[in-house]
Write an enzyme that holds these catalytic residues in place. Structure first.
Site, PDB file in Angstrom:
ATOM      1  N   THR A  35     -17.321  -3.442 -16.706  1.00 11.42           N
ATOM      2  CA  THR A  35     -16.410  -3.035 -15.642  1.00 11.42           C
ATOM      3  C   THR A  35     -16.571  -3.971 -14.457  1.00 11.42           C
ATOM      4  OG1 THR A  35     -18.025  -1.452 -14.789  1.00 11.42           O
ATOM      5  CG2 THR A  35     -16.432  -0.625 -16.344  1.00 11.42           C
ATOM      6  N   GLY A  36     -16.725  -5.287 -14.741  1.00 14.86           N
ATOM      7  CA  GLY A  36     -16.792  -6.315 -13.708  1.00 14.86           C
ATOM      8  C   GLY A  36     -15.679  -6.060 -12.728  1.00 14.86           C
ATOM      9  N   THR A  37     -15.976  -5.723 -11.512  1.00 16.73           N
ATOM     10  CA  THR A  37     -15.166  -4.752 -10.815  1.00 16.73           C
ATOM     11  C   THR A  37     -15.343  -4.790  -9.315  1.00 16.73           C
ATOM     12  OG1 THR A  37     -14.825  -2.364 -10.785  1.00 16.73           O
ATOM     13  CG2 THR A  37     -17.022  -3.077 -10.926  1.00 16.73           C
ATOM     14  N   THR A  38     -14.608  -3.931  -8.631  1.00 14.88           N
ATOM     15  CA  THR A  38     -14.860  -3.651  -7.214  1.00 14.88           C
ATOM     16  C   THR A  38     -14.897  -2.136  -7.040  1.00 14.88           C
ATOM     17  OG1 THR A  38     -13.665  -5.647  -6.542  1.00 14.88           O
ATOM     18  CG2 THR A  38     -14.079  -3.982  -4.853  1.00 14.88           C
TER      19      THR A  38
END
Length: 248
Positions: A35-38
């Site tokens: 979930t490389g994410t913000t």
């Protein structure tokens, strides 16, 4: 003449991570589903706002453009997840199970669907710390309870925990930390806090290739919780960003 010795190739087939072969994505381009994410959360005057983008990736391939990274633990506590999707989903499932068991053993007239926010954060932190060598999981716990009111706890990789007025996590956080520090105000109204979180995530989406999709918001207060979703055409544009063309 000296010759470079190349390592022998493993006979074990490379993992596909669920990517259909028909898409033609090379195995070496894929990684564990992440979930490389913000993700982020902040307190406001009366509650907490949690926010996240919706892009889930396997390396350079977008596995899901509309995933939900904000998970409800109890009626009054929610969790934002970043890192390995499998790791964070399992940590959240364990936390929910342990909190439900605790609530069943509790005596008194307290609502069984409620839990102390700090309790949920501490359980999450303990799981993350004790398994820090095996997990790739960064989480944010946010909620409201009768004892301490609105609370936000950051639990980054490694399993530390700190209560903060606001926090940001995931790959997109590096792009917006300065903006958040510069624009953060204590005791914001609910509308201002929701707009602030939505703006921050929109800026991260514009700059971070691992963040994208819709912006999801969860607002928690003494009356309960509510959810909001902002489609790309409703998100604030970053400088030099092209506007979204609505589909007919």
């Amino acid at each position: 003449a000296n010759r470079a010795i190349l390592p022998a190739r493993s006979s074990r087939p490379m993992a596909s991570y669920g990517v259909p072969p028909a898409l033609g994505v090379a195995p070496e381009m894929m990684e564990e589903i992440s979930t490389g994410t913000t993700i982020m959360a902040c307190q406001y005057d009366g509650g907490v706002v949690l926010g996240a983008d919706s892009r889930t990736s396997t390396g350079t391939y977008v596995a899901n453009r509309a995933s939900d990274k904000i998970t409800q633990v109890t009626d009054n506590v929610w969790m934002c997840r970043s890192g390995s999707a499998a790791d964070t989903q399992n940590v959240c499932a364990y936390v929910k199970n342990l909190v439900e068991e605790h609530n069943m053993q509790r005596r008194g007239d307290e609502d069984p669907g409620m839990a102390d926010v700090k309790l949920v954060a501490t359980i999450t932190q303990q799981l993350a710390y004790r398994n820090k060598d095996k997990l790739s999981a960064g989480m944010i716990i946010g909620g409201w309870d009768r004892k301490l009111g609105a609370q936000v706890y950051g639990i980054p990789l490694g399993g530390s925990m700190q209560r903060v007025p606001f926090t940001v996590g995931g790959s997109g956080s590096a792009y917006i930390y300065g903006w958040c520090d510069n624009t953060w105000r204590e005791n914001m109204s609910r509308a201002d806090a929701e707009a602030w979180v939505a703006r921050a995530i929109s800026l991260a989406i514009a700059r971070d290739a691992s963040s994208g999709g819709v912006v999801r918001l969860v607002t928690i207060h003494d009356k309960g919780s509510s959810r909001t979703m902002l489609e790309p055409r409703h998100q604030s544009l970053c400088e030099s960003e092209l506007p979204v063309i609505p589909r007919g």
